[in-house]
Each structure stands twice: as structure tokens, then as C-alpha cells.
Design a protein around this motif. Structure first.
Motif, PDB file in Angstrom:
ATOM      1  N   LEU A 177       0.848  -1.192   0.000  1.00  0.00           N
ATOM      2  CA  LEU A 177       0.000   0.000   0.000  1.00  0.00           C
ATOM      3  C   LEU A 177       0.882   1.240   0.000  1.00  0.00           C
ATOM      4  N   PRO A 178       0.416   2.339  -0.557  1.00  0.00           N
ATOM      5  CA  PRO A 178       1.233   3.559  -0.582  1.00  0.00           C
ATOM      6  C   PRO A 178       1.613   4.005   0.828  1.00  0.00           C
ATOM      7  N   ASP A 179       2.833   4.517   0.957  1.00  0.00           N
ATOM      8  CA  ASP A 179       3.268   5.032   2.254  1.00  0.00           C
ATOM      9  C   ASP A 179       2.681   6.429   2.473  1.00  0.00           C
ATOM     10  N   GLY A 180       3.100   7.091   3.525  1.00  0.00           N
ATOM     11  CA  GLY A 180       2.557   8.405   3.878  1.00  0.00           C
ATOM     12  C   GLY A 180       2.764   9.461   2.818  1.00  0.00           C
ATOM     13  N   ARG A 181       3.763   9.258   1.957  1.00  0.00           N
ATOM     14  CA  ARG A 181       4.032  10.203   0.869  1.00  0.00           C
ATOM     15  C   ARG A 181       3.375   9.763  -0.438  1.00  0.00           C
ATOM     16  N   GLY A 182       2.627   8.653  -0.390  1.00  0.00           N
ATOM     17  CA  GLY A 182       1.959   8.152  -1.589  1.00  0.00           C
ATOM     18  C   GLY A 182       2.832   7.273  -2.467  1.00  0.00           C
ATOM     19  N   VAL A 183       4.018   6.900  -1.973  1.00  0.00           N
ATOM     20  CA  VAL A 183       4.950   6.081  -2.757  1.00  0.00           C
ATOM     21  C   VAL A 183       4.576   4.604  -2.613  1.00  0.00           C
ATOM     22  N   ARG A 184       4.515   3.926  -3.739  1.00  0.00           N
ATOM     23  CA  ARG A 184       4.226   2.489  -3.756  1.00  0.00           C
ATOM     24  C   ARG A 184       5.548   1.739  -3.937  1.00  0.00           C
ATOM     25  N   LYS A 185       5.814   0.811  -3.034  1.00  0.00           N
ATOM     26  CA  LYS A 185       7.029   0.008  -3.127  1.00  0.00           C
ATOM     27  C   LYS A 185       6.652  -1.412  -3.506  1.00  0.00           C
ATOM     28  N   PRO A 186       7.492  -2.067  -4.322  1.00  0.00           N
ATOM     29  CA  PRO A 186       7.209  -3.457  -4.690  1.00  0.00           C
ATOM     30  C   PRO A 186       7.200  -4.354  -3.445  1.00  0.00           C
ATOM     31  N   ASN A 187       6.360  -5.373  -3.481  1.00  0.00           N
ATOM     32  CA  ASN A 187       6.299  -6.309  -2.357  1.00  0.00           C
ATOM     33  C   ASN A 187       7.415  -7.355  -2.459  1.00  0.00           C
ATOM     34  N   GLY A 188       7.521  -8.196  -1.441  1.00  0.00           N
ATOM     35  CA  GLY A 188       8.586  -9.195  -1.361  1.00  0.00           C
ATOM     36  C   GLY A 188       8.666 -10.139  -2.548  1.00  0.00           C
ATOM     37  N   PRO A 189       7.564 -10.786  -2.939  1.00  0.00           N
ATOM     38  CA  PRO A 189       7.640 -11.705  -4.077  1.00  0.00           C
ATOM     39  C   PRO A 189       8.097 -11.024  -5.367  1.00  0.00           C
ATOM     40  N   THR A 190       7.658  -9.788  -5.570  1.00  0.00           N
ATOM     41  CA  THR A 190       8.049  -9.049  -6.776  1.00  0.00           C
ATOM     42  C   THR A 190       9.541  -8.725  -6.740  1.00  0.00           C
ATOM     43  N   LEU A 191      10.028  -8.275  -5.590  1.00  0.00           N
ATOM     44  CA  LEU A 191      11.459  -7.972  -5.462  1.00  0.00           C
ATOM     45  C   LEU A 191      12.307  -9.232  -5.635  1.00  0.00           C
ATOM     46  N   LEU A 192      11.857 -10.345  -5.056  1.00  0.00           N
ATOM     47  CA  LEU A 192      12.607 -11.599  -5.193  1.00  0.00           C
ATOM     48  C   LEU A 192      12.680 -12.027  -6.655  1.00  0.00           C
ATOM     49  N   LYS A 193      11.567 -11.959  -7.358  1.00  0.00           N
ATOM     50  CA  LYS A 193      11.557 -12.338  -8.777  1.00  0.00           C
ATOM     51  C   LYS A 193      12.519 -11.460  -9.570  1.00  0.00           C
ATOM     52  N   ARG A 194      12.478 -10.163  -9.343  1.00  0.00           N
ATOM     53  CA  ARG A 194      13.381  -9.246 -10.050  1.00  0.00           C
ATOM     54  C   ARG A 194      14.844  -9.576  -9.746  1.00  0.00           C
ATOM     55  N   ARG A 195      15.142  -9.813  -8.468  1.00  0.00           N
ATOM     56  CA  ARG A 195      16.528 -10.115  -8.083  1.00  0.00           C
ATOM     57  C   ARG A 195      17.016 -11.410  -8.717  1.00  0.00           C
ATOM     58  N   LEU A 196      16.179 -12.453  -8.663  1.00  0.00           N
ATOM     59  CA  LEU A 196      16.596 -13.748  -9.198  1.00  0.00           C
ATOM     60  C   LEU A 196      16.754 -13.703 -10.711  1.00  0.00           C
ATOM     61  N   LEU A 197      15.865 -12.997 -11.392  1.00  0.00           N
ATOM     62  CA  LEU A 197      16.009 -12.863 -12.847  1.00  0.00           C
ATOM     63  C   LEU A 197      17.278 -12.079 -13.191  1.00  0.00           C
ATOM     64  N   ALA A 198      17.544 -11.019 -12.442  1.00  0.00           N
ATOM     65  CA  ALA A 198      18.769 -10.250 -12.675  1.00  0.00           C
ATOM     66  C   ALA A 198      20.001 -11.120 -12.423  1.00  0.00           C
ATOM     67  N   ALA A 199      19.963 -11.928 -11.380  1.00  0.00           N
ATOM     68  CA  ALA A 199      21.090 -12.822 -11.079  1.00  0.00           C
ATOM     69  C   ALA A 199      21.266 -13.882 -12.162  1.00  0.00           C
ATOM     70  N   ALA A 200      20.177 -14.199 -12.868  1.00  0.00           N
ATOM     71  CA  ALA A 200      20.239 -15.169 -13.966  1.00  0.00           C
ATOM     72  C   ALA A 200      20.583 -14.495 -15.300  1.00  0.00           C
ATOM     73  N   GLY A 201      20.909 -13.198 -15.250  1.00  0.00           N
ATOM     74  CA  GLY A 201      21.390 -12.510 -16.444  1.00  0.00           C
ATOM     75  C   GLY A 201      20.353 -11.727 -17.225  1.00  0.00           C
ATOM     76  N   TRP A 202      19.198 -11.475 -16.638  1.00  0.00           N
ATOM     77  CA  TRP A 202      18.142 -10.734 -17.320  1.00  0.00           C
ATOM     78  C   TRP A 202      18.152  -9.271 -16.902  1.00  0.00           C
ATOM     79  N   ARG A 203      17.833  -8.403 -17.837  1.00  0.00           N
ATOM     80  CA  ARG A 203      17.551  -6.998 -17.533  1.00  0.00           C
ATOM     81  C   ARG A 203      16.037  -6.927 -17.353  1.00  0.00           C
ATOM     82  N   VAL A 204      15.606  -6.600 -16.149  1.00  0.00           N
ATOM     83  CA  VAL A 204      14.184  -6.600 -15.826  1.00  0.00           C
ATOM     84  C   VAL A 204      13.675  -5.165 -15.788  1.00  0.00           C
ATOM     85  N   ILE A 205      12.643  -4.911 -16.582  1.00  0.00           N
ATOM     86  CA  ILE A 205      12.016  -3.591 -16.655  1.00  0.00           C
ATOM     87  C   ILE A 205      10.593  -3.726 -16.123  1.00  0.00           C
ATOM     88  N   SER A 206      10.264  -2.877 -15.176  1.00  0.00           N
ATOM     89  CA  SER A 206       8.926  -2.895 -14.591  1.00  0.00           C
ATOM     90  C   SER A 206       8.071  -1.809 -15.228  1.00  0.00           C
TER      91      SER A 206
END
Length: 188
Positions: A137-166
Motif C-alpha cells: 500500500l502507498p506510504d505516507g508520501r503516496g509512494v508504492r514500493k514493490p512487495n517481497g515476491p516481486t522484489l525476489l523475482k526481479r533479483r533472481l532474474l537479474a542474477a540469472a542474467g536478465w535486464r528486468v524492466i517494470s
């Protein structure tokens, strides 16, 4: 639930040698005795944990890897995940096709088992169309941060050599015209 616990360690990128050694032993013994005790979701989480160990933890992680047959069982569960394509993803795919040819929709990445929303495998570029379920959910400033599963997927794909664009839903939905969407995609 032990699968969820080790997955949470992977998601948080928190390495604890003794705990992971014990978890690895218990999980391996249980999978060897009766793999049916582990649900499909459990095995998907175990697969992501194993990816984290092998792709991000280096030599430390290798000592906690399950047997090859157990890793395959978990990978098969990951690769068998059913995907649904949202209207948002269809919209991004259509606009992307007008800007860049060759992207494949729901490309099954063989090393990680992840299904990539849109992928250009020859260049190892993945475009992930991130709807509301990918964010906290947006924080007090209205900023939305990716959740854990999304961050993990991005990290693992990057570690496997992918450039991940959201492509976040809140940015995409802010464009009124196809021209604005094309300009946005060209800037990625």
C-alpha cells in the motif's frame, strides 16, 4: 510452514548458516520420505529458495542445495504454475509490439522457471507488467514500493542474467493516449 520460512529468508535476502543448514536437512529428509506431503505452492517456494541459494548466495548457498532430483521436483512445480494475462498486460503488450518487435508473451525462463510477462530472450530483456498485487500500500508520501515476491523475482532474474524492466500499473494508467504509451516504452 517450513517452505514459507525458507522462502521468507530468500525474499529478505537474509542468510543464517545454522538455521539454513537445519532447514535444508529437514526439508531434504522429508522430500525423500514423502514428497506428496509438500503442496505445489510449497514446492514453488522451495524452488525460489533454492534459486536464491544458487544464484545469489554463491559458495555459502551451495552447501544447502537439495539433491538434483528434489530440485527438479520443485522446479517442475514452478514451471507448472498457471498464468493469467490481465487486460493491463495485454495493453502493454500491444503497445510494445508497435515499438519493438520480437517480444514473447509469458515466456517460460528455463533456468528460473519464472514466467516472464514479456520477454526478448535473444537480448535477455524482460518486461514485467506490475499490477496492484505487486505493490505494498502507498506510504505516507503516496509512494508504492514493490512487495517481497516481486522484489525476489526481479533479483533472481537479474542474477540469472536478465535486464528486468517494470511497467507499474499506476504509471501506465496515467497515460491518456497511445502516443504517450509508445513514448514511455521507448524510454525504457
Amino acid at each position: 510452514d517450513l517452505a514459507n520460512t525458507v522462502w521468507a529468508y530468500a525474499t529478505a535476502d537474509y542468510y543464517h548458516q545454522a538455521l539454513l543448514a537445519d532447514c535444508s536437512r529437514v526439508i531434504s529428509d522429508s522430500l525423500a520420505r514423502d514428497p506428496s506431503r509438500w503442496s505445489e505452492e510449497d514446492r514453488r517456494q522451495l524452488h525460489q529458495w533454492q534459486l536464491w541459494l544458487s544464484l545469489e548466495r554463491g559458495a555459502d548457498g551451495q552447501q544447502h542445495l537439495l539433491s538434483e532430483s528434489q530440485r527438479k521436483l520443485c522446479c517442475d512445480a514452478m514451471q507448472g504454475t498457471e498464468v493469467t494475462i490481465s487486460r493491463l498486460q495485454r495493453s502493454v503488450a500491444a503497445a510494445l509490439a508497435a515499438v519493438q518487435h520480437g517480444f514473447e508473451e509469458e515466456y517460460l525462463e528455463p533456468r528460473t522457471g519464472y514466467s516472464l510477462d514479456l520477454a526478448l530472450p535473444s537480448s535477455r530483456v524482460a518486461v514485467e507488467v506490475d499490477g496492484p498485487s505487486h505493490f505494498l500500500l502507498p506510504d505516507g508520501r503516496g509512494v508504492r514500493k514493490p512487495n517481497g515476491p516481486t522484489l525476489l523475482k526481479r533479483r533472481l532474474l537479474a542474477a540469472a542474467g536478465w535486464r528486468v524492466i517494470s511497467v507499474p500499473f499506476y504509471e501506465w494508467d496515467g497515460f491518456a493516449t497511445a502516443n504517450e504509451r509508445h513514448t514511455y516504452l521507448q524510454g525504457l
